[in-house]
Design a protein around this motif. Structure first.
Motif, PDB file in Angstrom:
ATOM      1  N   VAL A  12       0.831  -1.210   0.000  1.00 18.41           N
ATOM      2  CA  VAL A  12       0.000   0.000   0.000  1.00 18.41           C
ATOM      3  C   VAL A  12       0.864   1.258   0.000  1.00 18.41           C
ATOM      4  O   VAL A  12       0.770   2.096  -0.902  1.00 18.41           O
ATOM      5  CB  VAL A  12      -0.976   0.023   1.202  1.00 18.41           C
ATOM      6  N   VAL A  13       1.720   1.392   1.006  1.00 19.53           N
ATOM      7  CA  VAL A  13       2.461   2.640   1.182  1.00 19.53           C
ATOM      8  C   VAL A  13       3.400   2.917   0.002  1.00 19.53           C
ATOM      9  O   VAL A  13       3.371   4.009  -0.579  1.00 19.53           O
ATOM     10  CB  VAL A  13       3.265   2.608   2.498  1.00 19.53           C
ATOM     11  N   ILE A  14       4.236   1.929  -0.355  1.00 19.74           N
ATOM     12  CA  ILE A  14       5.227   2.156  -1.414  1.00 19.74           C
ATOM     13  C   ILE A  14       4.581   2.493  -2.757  1.00 19.74           C
ATOM     14  O   ILE A  14       4.921   3.506  -3.374  1.00 19.74           O
ATOM     15  CB  ILE A  14       6.180   0.943  -1.527  1.00 19.74           C
ATOM     16  N   PRO A  15       3.636   1.656  -3.271  1.00 19.28           N
ATOM     17  CA  PRO A  15       3.027   2.030  -4.560  1.00 19.28           C
ATOM     18  C   PRO A  15       2.221   3.312  -4.489  1.00 19.28           C
ATOM     19  O   PRO A  15       2.170   4.074  -5.460  1.00 19.28           O
ATOM     20  CB  PRO A  15       2.144   0.828  -4.906  1.00 19.28           C
ATOM     21  N   LEU A  16       1.604   3.586  -3.330  1.00 26.52           N
ATOM     22  CA  LEU A  16       0.820   4.807  -3.189  1.00 26.52           C
ATOM     23  C   LEU A  16       1.716   6.040  -3.219  1.00 26.52           C
ATOM     24  O   LEU A  16       1.437   7.012  -3.929  1.00 26.52           O
ATOM     25  CB  LEU A  16       0.014   4.764  -1.892  1.00 26.52           C
ATOM     26  N   VAL A  17       2.810   6.004  -2.472  1.00 26.28           N
ATOM     27  CA  VAL A  17       3.742   7.138  -2.449  1.00 26.28           C
ATOM     28  C   VAL A  17       4.372   7.332  -3.826  1.00 26.28           C
ATOM     29  O   VAL A  17       4.509   8.457  -4.317  1.00 26.28           O
ATOM     30  CB  VAL A  17       4.823   6.919  -1.374  1.00 26.28           C
ATOM     31  N   ALA A  18       4.748   6.208  -4.463  1.00 27.80           N
ATOM     32  CA  ALA A  18       5.327   6.300  -5.812  1.00 27.80           C
ATOM     33  C   ALA A  18       4.334   6.919  -6.784  1.00 27.80           C
ATOM     34  O   ALA A  18       4.701   7.754  -7.626  1.00 27.80           O
ATOM     35  CB  ALA A  18       5.737   4.910  -6.295  1.00 27.80           C
ATOM     36  N   GLY A  19       3.066   6.521  -6.677  1.00 29.71           N
ATOM     37  CA  GLY A  19       2.032   7.087  -7.545  1.00 29.71           C
ATOM     38  C   GLY A  19       1.827   8.574  -7.311  1.00 29.71           C
ATOM     39  O   GLY A  19       1.675   9.351  -8.256  1.00 29.71           O
ATOM     40  N   ILE A  20       1.842   8.978  -6.048  1.00 33.14           N
ATOM     41  CA  ILE A  20       1.643  10.389  -5.707  1.00 33.14           C
ATOM     42  C   ILE A  20       2.770  11.249  -6.276  1.00 33.14           C
ATOM     43  O   ILE A  20       2.528  12.283  -6.920  1.00 33.14           O
ATOM     44  CB  ILE A  20       1.551  10.568  -4.176  1.00 33.14           C
ATOM     45  N   PHE A  21       4.020  10.830  -6.035  1.00 31.05           N
ATOM     46  CA  PHE A  21       5.160  11.625  -6.510  1.00 31.05           C
ATOM     47  C   PHE A  21       5.219  11.646  -8.040  1.00 31.05           C
ATOM     48  O   PHE A  21       5.544  12.681  -8.637  1.00 31.05           O
ATOM     49  CB  PHE A  21       6.464  11.077  -5.928  1.00 31.05           C
ATOM     50  N   THR A  22       4.916  10.507  -8.671  1.00 29.19           N
ATOM     51  CA  THR A  22       4.901  10.486 -10.134  1.00 29.19           C
ATOM     52  C   THR A  22       3.849  11.443 -10.665  1.00 29.19           C
ATOM     53  O   THR A  22       4.099  12.190 -11.619  1.00 29.19           O
ATOM     54  CB  THR A  22       4.605   9.066 -10.642  1.00 29.19           C
ATOM     55  N   ARG A  23       2.683  11.410 -10.068  1.00 25.47           N
ATOM     56  CA  ARG A  23       1.590  12.289 -10.502  1.00 25.47           C
ATOM     57  C   ARG A  23       1.989  13.758 -10.373  1.00 25.47           C
ATOM     58  O   ARG A  23       1.791  14.555 -11.299  1.00 25.47           O
ATOM     59  CB  ARG A  23       0.339  12.007  -9.664  1.00 25.47           C
ATOM     60  N   ILE A  24       2.573  14.109  -9.235  1.00 23.43           N
ATOM     61  CA  ILE A  24       2.969  15.500  -9.007  1.00 23.43           C
ATOM     62  C   ILE A  24       4.003  15.953 -10.037  1.00 23.43           C
ATOM     63  O   ILE A  24       3.891  17.031 -10.632  1.00 23.43           O
ATOM     64  CB  ILE A  24       3.524  15.670  -7.580  1.00 23.43           C
ATOM     65  N   LEU A  25       5.026  15.118 -10.261  1.00 24.06           N
ATOM     66  CA  LEU A  25       6.107  15.496 -11.175  1.00 24.06           C
ATOM     67  C   LEU A  25       5.628  15.615 -12.614  1.00 24.06           C
ATOM     68  O   LEU A  25       5.964  16.577 -13.312  1.00 24.06           O
ATOM     69  CB  LEU A  25       7.237  14.469 -11.081  1.00 24.06           C
ATOM     70  N   VAL A  26       4.822  14.636 -13.066  1.00 21.55           N
ATOM     71  CA  VAL A  26       4.364  14.653 -14.457  1.00 21.55           C
ATOM     72  C   VAL A  26       3.392  15.797 -14.701  1.00 21.55           C
ATOM     73  O   VAL A  26       3.476  16.498 -15.714  1.00 21.55           O
ATOM     74  CB  VAL A  26       3.719  13.299 -14.827  1.00 21.55           C
ATOM     75  N   VAL A  27       2.463  16.008 -13.769  1.00 26.67           N
ATOM     76  CA  VAL A  27       1.491  17.096 -13.922  1.00 26.67           C
ATOM     77  C   VAL A  27       2.196  18.444 -13.914  1.00 26.67           C
ATOM     78  O   VAL A  27       1.859  19.341 -14.688  1.00 26.67           O
ATOM     79  CB  VAL A  27       0.429  17.027 -12.806  1.00 26.67           C
ATOM     80  N   ARG A  28       3.182  18.579 -13.045  1.00 18.61           N
ATOM     81  CA  ARG A  28       3.902  19.849 -12.958  1.00 18.61           C
ATOM     82  C   ARG A  28       4.662  20.145 -14.248  1.00 18.61           C
ATOM     83  O   ARG A  28       4.768  21.297 -14.674  1.00 18.61           O
ATOM     84  CB  ARG A  28       4.874  19.801 -11.777  1.00 18.61           C
ATOM     85  N   ARG A  29       5.176  19.087 -14.889  1.00 16.84           N
ATOM     86  CA  ARG A  29       5.999  19.294 -16.083  1.00 16.84           C
ATOM     87  C   ARG A  29       5.191  19.350 -17.367  1.00 16.84           C
ATOM     88  O   ARG A  29       5.473  20.155 -18.252  1.00 16.84           O
ATOM     89  CB  ARG A  29       7.039  18.183 -16.184  1.00 16.84           C
ATOM     90  N   TYR A  30       4.165  18.469 -17.477  1.00 15.68           N
ATOM     91  CA  TYR A  30       3.442  18.350 -18.746  1.00 15.68           C
ATOM     92  C   TYR A  30       1.975  18.776 -18.668  1.00 15.68           C
ATOM     93  O   TYR A  30       1.337  18.920 -19.703  1.00 15.68           O
ATOM     94  CB  TYR A  30       3.503  16.905 -19.249  1.00 15.68           C
ATOM     95  N   GLY A  31       1.426  18.936 -17.471  1.00 14.63           N
ATOM     96  CA  GLY A  31       0.030  19.340 -17.352  1.00 14.63           C
ATOM     97  C   GLY A  31      -0.891  18.160 -17.065  1.00 14.63           C
ATOM     98  O   GLY A  31      -0.570  17.003 -17.361  1.00 14.63           O
ATOM     99  N   ILE A  32      -2.047  18.460 -16.510  1.00 17.99           N
ATOM    100  CA  ILE A  32      -2.989  17.418 -16.097  1.00 17.99           C
ATOM    101  C   ILE A  32      -3.610  16.705 -17.284  1.00 17.99           C
ATOM    102  O   ILE A  32      -3.904  15.507 -17.217  1.00 17.99           O
ATOM    103  CB  ILE A  32      -4.099  18.026 -15.189  1.00 17.99           C
ATOM    104  N   ASP A  33      -3.823  17.411 -18.402  1.00 16.26           N
ATOM    105  CA  ASP A  33      -4.415  16.770 -19.579  1.00 16.26           C
ATOM    106  C   ASP A  33      -3.498  15.691 -20.137  1.00 16.26           C
ATOM    107  O   ASP A  33      -3.945  14.592 -20.469  1.00 16.26           O
ATOM    108  CB  ASP A  33      -4.730  17.813 -20.658  1.00 16.26           C
ATOM    109  N   TYR A  34      -2.210  16.005 -20.237  1.00 14.51           N
ATOM    110  CA  TYR A  34      -1.252  15.001 -20.715  1.00 14.51           C
ATOM    111  C   TYR A  34      -1.216  13.813 -19.760  1.00 14.51           C
ATOM    112  O   TYR A  34      -1.165  12.661 -20.197  1.00 14.51           O
ATOM    113  CB  TYR A  34       0.138  15.627 -20.821  1.00 14.51           C
TER     114      TYR A  34
END
Length: 374
Positions: free
Chosen positions: A291-313
């Motif tokens: 739970v914790v590891i995949p959840l944290v990995a998902g959160i950080f990936t989401r933040i980094l990708v959205v910040r760089r490419y946008g929520i639509d991408y």
């Protein structure tokens, strides 16, 4: 442009009657009008550009024949940005209407039951006749947790965890009933009914068929299963039933937060009531790994990708790249799990039926409780 266009079509703005409306609303937006994924749009533009270049070349050859004194006319045709016109995208309206009626899953996912069955059979066969595979994989274990299984579960869960947006938790108060029902059912009803039903079946109904020591193990397995709410796959079921995706996101986010603090105490409490030794190290490690590891990995990936490419991408391109990995992780996990238990299953097939009875009963009970309450 594609996302907004699909949304407009979903509202019923279809056909020539709303052509001008769509044109004005889409005019200043970025992206493709007809393609969800940028790479598909690029490929389509390349084909369209090639086709038009051939047409221009044919036109130039005709002009050369007709105007011999001006043979170079039209040779240097300026490059143009090829964008699908409204007429070229009409076919997508029909496809969109068909997709609304046939919204669901592809060929591979449609017959997932068959692939799951084949993987179960393959796993049992490996465990029975290729002993080296489960023996080798079984060595990679810590606190009774299989490391290979953990890796495959990460592969299965991580793509779903990418979709969890904890900012949606702030919307809980807008429609509290559904979240309240889910939380109460998952954490105050389901674990305890699973314990009661499993205990009744294993220690009363099937007492003559199951030894006490084995019944304890079956009860422990039922408690671990009953206390674990389904999170990642909820996105899939919501999509297939045409549910509210945004509200599903809220419910999953809330349950993921609760599972971090409630799962271990509830399981420990119920196992203690049943007189079963509580493997605290295994319970805590399982929550951290699965739970914790995949959840944290998902959160950080989401933040980094959205910040760089946008929520639509992120929603239309990045997340879709992982769609198949969830199914692959699931099927490989089944093969390995059943390879570990192949001999046990073949030596006690009747017990599989006995174990299934309380699980099926629990499933229908929780369904009718939740559905009736909602």
């Amino acid at each position: 442009r594609y996302s907004f266009r699909v949304w407009l079509l979903g509202l019923g703005l279809i056909g020539d009657e709303f052509k001008n409306c769509r044109t004005h609303l889409l005019k200043h937006l970025d992206g493709d009008i007809a393609w969800r994924h940028p790479e598909d749009g690029i490929a389509a533009r390349a084909k369209l550009k090639e086709k038009r270049e051939l047409e221009r070349q044919a036109a130039r050859e005709q002009r050369v024949e007709l105007v011999s004194d001006n043979s170079t006319q039209g040779e240097n045709v300026p490059e143009e940005h090829i964008e699908p016109s409204e007429s070229e995208c009409d076919e997508f309206e029909e496809e969109f209407e068909m997709s609304k009626e046939n919204k669901g899953i592809g060929f591979f996912e449609r017959y997932l039951t068959i692939w799951v069955t084949l993987c179960i059979i393959a796993g049992i066969a490996i465990g029975q006749w290729i002993h080296g595979v489960p023996e080798t994989l079984g060595k990679w274990e810590y606190a009774n947790v299989s490391i290979p299984i953990a890796v495959l579960i990460w592969l299965m869960i991580y793509p779903m965890m990418l979709k969890v947006d904890f900012q949606s938790v702030k919307n809980v108060g807008k429609r509290p009933k559904g979240v309240f029902i889910t939380c109460v059912t998952n954490w105050l009803i389901k674990p305890f009914t699973m314990f009661g039903i499993a205990w009744f079946f294993f220690f009363v109904v099937f007492k003559t068929f199951i030894p006490t020591a084995l019944a304890d193990q079956y009860l422990a397995g039922a408690v671990l299963l009953g206390a674990a709410p389904c999170t990642a796959m909820v996105f899939v079921w919501s999509y297939l039933t045409k549910g509210d995706a945004a509200y599903t996101l809220v419910q999953v986010a809330v349950n993921d937060l609760i599972i971090l603090v409630a799962y271990v105490p509830i399981v420990g409490f119920l196992l203690g009531i049943g007189g079963i030794a509580i493997p605290w190290a295994t319970l805590i490690l399982s929550v951290v790994l699965f739970v914790v590891i995949p959840l944290v990995a998902g959160i950080f990936t989401r933040i980094l990708v959205v910040r760089r490419y946008g929520i639509d991408y992120f929603n239309t391109v990045f997340v879709n790249k992982f769609n198949k990995w969830t199914i692959i992780g699931l099927l490989l996990t089944l093969i390995i799990l059943f390879s570990f238990q192949g001999k046990t299953i073949l030596s006690n097939p009747f017990h599989i039926v006995l174990i299934a009875d309380p699980l099926i009963f629990q499933t229908f009970l929780i369904f009718f409780i939740t559905y009736g309450w909602a």
